[in-house]
Design an enzyme around this catalytic site. Sequence first.
Site, PDB file in Angstrom:
ATOM      1  N   TYR A 135       0.838  -1.201   0.000  1.00  0.00           N
ATOM      2  CA  TYR A 135       0.000   0.000   0.000  1.00  0.00           C
ATOM      3  C   TYR A 135       0.874   1.252   0.000  1.00  0.00           C
ATOM      4  O   TYR A 135       0.595   2.227  -0.719  1.00  0.00           O
ATOM      5  CB  TYR A 135      -0.919   0.000   1.232  1.00  0.00           C
ATOM      6  CG  TYR A 135      -1.702   1.286   1.415  1.00  0.00           C
ATOM      7  CD1 TYR A 135      -2.846   1.530   0.662  1.00  0.00           C
ATOM      8  CD2 TYR A 135      -1.285   2.249   2.337  1.00  0.00           C
ATOM      9  CE1 TYR A 135      -3.568   2.705   0.826  1.00  0.00           C
ATOM     10  CE2 TYR A 135      -1.997   3.426   2.504  1.00  0.00           C
ATOM     11  CZ  TYR A 135      -3.131   3.651   1.744  1.00  0.00           C
ATOM     12  OH  TYR A 135      -3.831   4.822   1.901  1.00  0.00           O
ATOM     13  N   SER A 157      -3.235  12.419   8.436  1.00  0.00           N
ATOM     14  CA  SER A 157      -4.243  12.145   7.420  1.00  0.00           C
ATOM     15  C   SER A 157      -5.610  11.898   8.039  1.00  0.00           C
ATOM     16  O   SER A 157      -5.724  11.325   9.124  1.00  0.00           O
ATOM     17  CB  SER A 157      -3.825  10.913   6.608  1.00  0.00           C
ATOM     18  OG  SER A 157      -4.878  10.455   5.784  1.00  0.00           O
ATOM     19  N   GLN A 216      -4.806  16.949   7.589  1.00  0.00           N
ATOM     20  CA  GLN A 216      -5.223  16.883   6.184  1.00  0.00           C
ATOM     21  C   GLN A 216      -6.678  16.470   6.082  1.00  0.00           C
ATOM     22  O   GLN A 216      -7.138  15.564   6.785  1.00  0.00           O
ATOM     23  CB  GLN A 216      -4.326  15.888   5.431  1.00  0.00           C
ATOM     24  CG  GLN A 216      -4.754  15.607   4.001  1.00  0.00           C
ATOM     25  CD  GLN A 216      -5.720  14.428   3.904  1.00  0.00           C
ATOM     26  OE1 GLN A 216      -5.757  13.567   4.770  1.00  0.00           O
ATOM     27  NE2 GLN A 216      -6.533  14.408   2.853  1.00  0.00           N
ATOM     28  N   THR A 249      -6.583  18.159   0.398  1.00  0.00           N
ATOM     29  CA  THR A 249      -6.202  17.347  -0.759  1.00  0.00           C
ATOM     30  C   THR A 249      -7.213  17.544  -1.887  1.00  0.00           C
ATOM     31  O   THR A 249      -8.412  17.355  -1.689  1.00  0.00           O
ATOM     32  CB  THR A 249      -6.133  15.866  -0.373  1.00  0.00           C
ATOM     33  OG1 THR A 249      -5.073  15.687   0.580  1.00  0.00           O
ATOM     34  CG2 THR A 249      -5.851  14.996  -1.590  1.00  0.00           C
ATOM     35  N   ARG A 251      -5.085   0.983  -8.187  1.00  0.00           N
ATOM     36  CA  ARG A 251      -3.793   0.549  -7.668  1.00  0.00           C
ATOM     37  C   ARG A 251      -3.762  -0.979  -7.663  1.00  0.00           C
ATOM     38  O   ARG A 251      -4.391  -1.632  -6.839  1.00  0.00           O
ATOM     39  CB  ARG A 251      -3.576   1.128  -6.265  1.00  0.00           C
ATOM     40  CG  ARG A 251      -3.651   2.667  -6.290  1.00  0.00           C
ATOM     41  CD  ARG A 251      -3.916   3.287  -4.950  1.00  0.00           C
ATOM     42  NE  ARG A 251      -4.187   4.711  -5.087  1.00  0.00           N
ATOM     43  CZ  ARG A 251      -4.560   5.504  -4.079  1.00  0.00           C
ATOM     44  NH1 ARG A 251      -4.695   4.998  -2.856  1.00  0.00           N
ATOM     45  NH2 ARG A 251      -4.786   6.792  -4.288  1.00  0.00           N
ATOM     46  N   LYS A 292      -3.102  20.682  -1.581  1.00  0.00           N
ATOM     47  CA  LYS A 292      -2.237  19.586  -2.013  1.00  0.00           C
ATOM     48  C   LYS A 292      -2.752  18.940  -3.299  1.00  0.00           C
ATOM     49  O   LYS A 292      -3.944  18.644  -3.401  1.00  0.00           O
ATOM     50  CB  LYS A 292      -2.150  18.528  -0.915  1.00  0.00           C
ATOM     51  CG  LYS A 292      -1.250  17.329  -1.234  1.00  0.00           C
ATOM     52  CD  LYS A 292      -1.195  16.373  -0.053  1.00  0.00           C
ATOM     53  CE  LYS A 292      -0.251  15.224  -0.302  1.00  0.00           C
ATOM     54  NZ  LYS A 292      -0.734  14.297  -1.345  1.00  0.00           N
ATOM     55  N   HIS A 329       0.356  12.892  -6.021  1.00  0.00           N
ATOM     56  CA  HIS A 329      -0.135  11.912  -5.057  1.00  0.00           C
ATOM     57  C   HIS A 329       0.779  10.687  -4.998  1.00  0.00           C
ATOM     58  O   HIS A 329       0.329   9.549  -4.850  1.00  0.00           O
ATOM     59  CB  HIS A 329      -1.565  11.482  -5.378  1.00  0.00           C
ATOM     60  CG  HIS A 329      -2.401  11.176  -4.168  1.00  0.00           C
ATOM     61  ND1 HIS A 329      -3.251  12.089  -3.592  1.00  0.00           N
ATOM     62  CD2 HIS A 329      -2.508  10.063  -3.402  1.00  0.00           C
ATOM     63  CE1 HIS A 329      -3.844  11.560  -2.549  1.00  0.00           C
ATOM     64  NE2 HIS A 329      -3.405  10.316  -2.398  1.00  0.00           N
ATOM     65  N   ARG A 386       0.075   7.779  -7.350  1.00  0.00           N
ATOM     66  CA  ARG A 386      -0.993   6.842  -6.983  1.00  0.00           C
ATOM     67  C   ARG A 386      -2.340   7.210  -7.598  1.00  0.00           C
ATOM     68  O   ARG A 386      -3.333   6.538  -7.361  1.00  0.00           O
ATOM     69  CB  ARG A 386      -1.131   6.786  -5.458  1.00  0.00           C
ATOM     70  CG  ARG A 386       0.085   6.178  -4.793  1.00  0.00           C
ATOM     71  CD  ARG A 386       0.108   6.446  -3.284  1.00  0.00           C
ATOM     72  NE  ARG A 386      -1.028   5.884  -2.584  1.00  0.00           N
ATOM     73  CZ  ARG A 386      -1.177   4.597  -2.278  1.00  0.00           C
ATOM     74  NH1 ARG A 386      -0.249   3.721  -2.658  1.00  0.00           N
ATOM     75  NH2 ARG A 386      -2.236   4.172  -1.615  1.00  0.00           N
TER      76      ARG A 386
END
Length: 385
Positions: free
Chosen positions: A24, A106, A127, A155, A164, A251, A275, A278
């Site tokens: 991850y 986060s 964030q 973000t 992913r 961001k 990112h 990602r």
Amino acid sequence: MTITCIEDLRVLAKKRVPRMFYDYADSGSWTESSYRANEADFQAIRLRQRVAVNLEDRSTATQMVGQDVTMPVAIAPTGLAGMQHADGEILVARACEAFGVPYTMSTMSICSIEDVAAATRQPFWFQVYVMRDRGFIERLIARARAANCSALVLTLDLQIMGQRHKDLKNGLSAPPKPTLANLLDLCRKPRWSLAMLRTRRHGFGNIVGHVQGVDDLGSLAQWTARQFDPALSWDDVAWVRRLWPGKLILKGVQDVEDARLAAASGADALIVSNHGGRQLDGAESSIRVLPEIAQAVGQRIEVHMDGGVRSGQDVLKALALGARGVYIGRSMLYGLGAMGQAGVTRALEIIQRELDLSMAFCGRTQVGQVDGGVIAKSSPQWALR
């Protein structure tokens, strides 16, 4: 094992962290071309060595959005840090507090805002996303204010989720799927497993119990799947600006036109970021687009960057190309997964030491002296300012 560089921490983290959580952190979307480009484009930039310069009284200290920092490096917000190591967000926050760099927590953390606030003495950054449940975001921002967070990072590049492949193959979800392969892998990671047994923090602490109907990981999965808002617009940025009176950092900016909109939004800083490779696979690396963005808006808004930073030399190159601050995500996660709080501290020590020495070899003694003059003319054309 003697740890001398971030790569040493990565190798150790890979041995100690379960595969689904290591992957991850250490993966990109689709073919991972942007993920690889973030690092490769840093390596293509060459430095200009100078000699016979007085290198006494060197310092890496500076400021980011008005906050004193030991070096121009902050921790990027990374989801699931508490799955790289038990109580991971608390350990990272404590390491950052002791070192003197900002920690950005986060929304998708395992520990809660309140957990980290109770475990630290200095303000940290937080964030957020703009989610469909605007009431939840309002409450989350209010919780960040109550926790005395000194900056809010919004973000902008996760309206929809990038594909992913490693996460799909590993069955990473909320909650993670208990496949036979995953269970066998956990058995091979006793250090990680024992630490997880000792903590009560296994869910998403900022969400579970704070949203009506979301009381466990199962209901969290259903809620999260429909929350990222594809209708996000600059009007939502203005809404967050009204809610948050402190420093606001945007961001996910990769384009000059978007950078100009960010500068006009009333935000205090923007982060040039893809990112970590990602989201949009095939996007330019962060360091490649940094110079153009810094030149276009650097006098109107503080320009930061993240993506591919694995050394103090990378930090130096980013500063030379116009960044006022640099964020590390994977470099920190490698340290956390390898050695917990001590590993995060070691990652910060490595990057500061490399920044200090490389800056000196280029004839600079203060961060404020770093400019395009430290970049060798043999570097790619985009890196020459």
